[in-house]
Design an enzyme around this catalytic site. Sequence first.
Site: not given
Ligand code: RIB
Length: 311
Positions: A256-259
């Site tokens: 989730a760093a990119g998120d």
């Molecule tokens: O970007 C990370 C995410 O990728 C995770 O939380 C997982 O659910 C996938 O969707």
Amino acid sequence: MIPNKKPIIVIGSSNTDMVIRCSRLPRPGETVLGGSFMMNHGGKGANQAVAAAKLGGDTVFIGKVGDDVFGHQTVEMLTSLGIDTRFLGVSATEPSGVALINVDEHTAENSISVASGANGAIRPADIDAAEEVIASASLILMQLEIPIDTVTYAAKMAKRHGVTVVLNPAPAPSEPLPEELLENVDIIIPNKTEAEVITGIAIDTPQDELRAIRSLHSKGISTVIFTLGSKGALLCQNGDCEEVPSFKVKAVDTTAAGDTFCGALCVGLSEGKEVRPAMIFANQAAAISVTRKGAQQSVPTRAEVDARFPN
Ligand code: RIB
């Protein structure tokens, strides 16, 4: 207080992440023993919505969960963060999305597989239901864990209303993206693999990077943010490129760093920042997130970013 701050609309997936931290990522056919287990809220869409909300954005999440315990927990958790979940639908037939994640405890890298479930049932009709709120937004932010037809439909609707369209084309698509999607995107945030698939250009050198970026511009996308992992990102606006370096930290989990980067970037933009300062803010938030385990729980609050990176 930001005057006239408009909402950020995140359209995308939500998953429950089943995470095992192990001494190294298993190879095909191999079992690796000795890991610890965590179950977390995840999904690229929901993670980006959580990042936008925790970092100060007025956030709406459009998605779909199953009518099951994971889905109910997802709605509850997103609502508890102040995210508008009026357009988070419940599928009567599909289960909530689930991701299986292995994290290498030495390198902090991961491998992920996803059972999409209800995320695959997000349809253009779900976007129609949210047209009024989309029309009132500062921008929409999407990824590729939901049907591409729906992503394309939402991009076209947002553009019709003069709303900025931000696309994080993750995970890497299996084939090039439709032209009618790309021509409606204002800002694209690919990594190397994603840019290779979208442009068809193998990227081995900085010159290849520039060719891929020019190819994305030629499809009508004025701003390309080419992410470079721990090195930061390249910002290219209509052909002019500059590096925006990351902040150096000791990473324990890059999930989730990119998120976090995408959600934070959109908060910065919705507050009226130019792209480069919004990217610096996004790099700060992402740097904190990799020092923590998990997906949404690793995203810092605005106060945590301000404390760690005082201006
Ligand atoms: O970007 C990370 C995410 O990728 C995770 O939380 C997982 O659910 C996938 O969707």
